[in-house]
Design a protein around this motif. Structure first.
Motif, PDB file in Angstrom:
ATOM      1  N   LYS A  68       0.866  -1.177   0.000  1.00  0.00           N
ATOM      2  CA  LYS A  68       0.000   0.000   0.000  1.00  0.00           C
ATOM      3  C   LYS A  68       0.907   1.232   0.000  1.00  0.00           C
ATOM      4  N   ASN A 113       0.555   4.416  -0.523  1.00  0.00           N
ATOM      5  CA  ASN A 113       0.186   5.691   0.094  1.00  0.00           C
ATOM      6  C   ASN A 113       0.035   5.589   1.608  1.00  0.00           C
ATOM      7  N   LEU A 114       0.286   4.402   2.163  1.00  0.00           N
ATOM      8  CA  LEU A 114       0.192   4.211   3.613  1.00  0.00           C
ATOM      9  C   LEU A 114       1.492   4.666   4.268  1.00  0.00           C
ATOM     10  N   TYR A 160       0.829   2.682  10.259  1.00  0.00           N
ATOM     11  CA  TYR A 160      -0.155   1.653  10.587  1.00  0.00           C
ATOM     12  C   TYR A 160       0.141   1.128  11.983  1.00  0.00           C
ATOM     13  N   ASP A 190      -4.466   4.007  11.073  1.00  0.00           N
ATOM     14  CA  ASP A 190      -3.620   4.113   9.883  1.00  0.00           C
ATOM     15  C   ASP A 190      -3.682   5.533   9.336  1.00  0.00           C
ATOM     16  N   THR A 207      -2.832   7.698   5.628  1.00  0.00           N
ATOM     17  CA  THR A 207      -2.503   7.639   4.207  1.00  0.00           C
ATOM     18  C   THR A 207      -2.320   9.049   3.664  1.00  0.00           C
ATOM     19  N   ASN A 248      -2.490  11.334   0.154  1.00  0.00           N
ATOM     20  CA  ASN A 248      -2.892  11.498  -1.243  1.00  0.00           C
ATOM     21  C   ASN A 248      -2.594  12.938  -1.644  1.00  0.00           C
TER      22      ASN A 248
END
Length: 228
Positions: free
Chosen positions: A104, A106-107, A110, A162, A164, A166
């Protein structure tokens, strides 16, 4: 991360350029920190650096055995540490958990925990800091807040956090019972319990010194005059 055999098994890993150099540098900084006249001269225990392994350990500390060493993994650029030695890993991390963050792109963060279990560990680790620094006034374990979080241990389950990215947008998502992680609950409780609340500090004040009573001077009794 942590293991379940004891309440003290909490660990971390960090990516570094040269693990041996980082460990040696840490050992030197701790030694300077603990020297007489240094900020940590009252810290208990003895720091030992073994450059061959390489590892630095902080020994002679009640209940705990802090250490930092080179990770035993295919990627040689990690150091791993903890406050108690780990058990041999018998079961790998569940693939379902790995699937939550592997590939993933764009993570950026976590975290998954069983909050009740983790809360118990964080409460002990906060006490450990007080033991290590030999600041007994910071060793707080009999308050309404501690009673409250102790009652939460069997009641709190999974907390998943989490983050992310963008473009220029950061999105943080959390699923939990109380909306807080174990560390956040432990620190918030310590702050609310503090006699200095709402002052923004987690350090408890030193107990007031009881003034010593001045010694009373007892006048010697006069001897009765001799009868003539």
């Amino acid at each position: 991360w942590s293991q379940a055999r004891t309440k003290f098994q909490s660990f971390f890993a960090v990516k570094v350029g040269d693990p041996a150099a980082e460990i040696a540098g840490l050992a030197k900084r701790i030694d300077t920190f603990k020297k007489p006249g240094g900020a940590g001269e009252n810290y208990i225990g003895k720091v030992v650096h073994d450059p061959k392994k390489p590892v630095v350990t902080w020994g002679n500390v009640p209940l705990f055995a802090p250490y930092l060493t080179k990770a035993n993994s295919a990627d040689k650029g990690y150091v791993v540490g903890g406050v108690f030695p780990p058990d041999p890993i018998k079961k790998p991390i569940p693939q379902e958990l790995l699937n939550e963050f592997i590939n993933k792109k764009n993570l950026v963060y976590y975290n998954w925990e069983i909050t009740g279990q983790r809360l118990e560990k964080w409460n002990l680790l906060i006490q450990f800091a007080a033991i290590l620094s030999d600041r007994r006034e910071q060793l707080v374990n009999k308050t309404k807040g501690i009673d409250f979080i102790t009652s939460l241990y069997p009641k709190l389950g999974n907390t998943i956090t989490d983050a992310t990215v963008n473009g220029k947008e950061l999105t943080i998502t959390r699923k939990s019972h109380l909306g807080l992680s174990a560390l956040e609950i432990a620190l918030l409780t310590r702050w609310l319990d503090n006699p200095q609340f709402p002052k923004p500090t987690l350090e408890w004040p030193k107990p007031a010194e009881t003034p010593r009573a001045k010694p009373r001077r007892i006048k010697p009794r006069k001897k009765p005059a001799a009868k003539k």
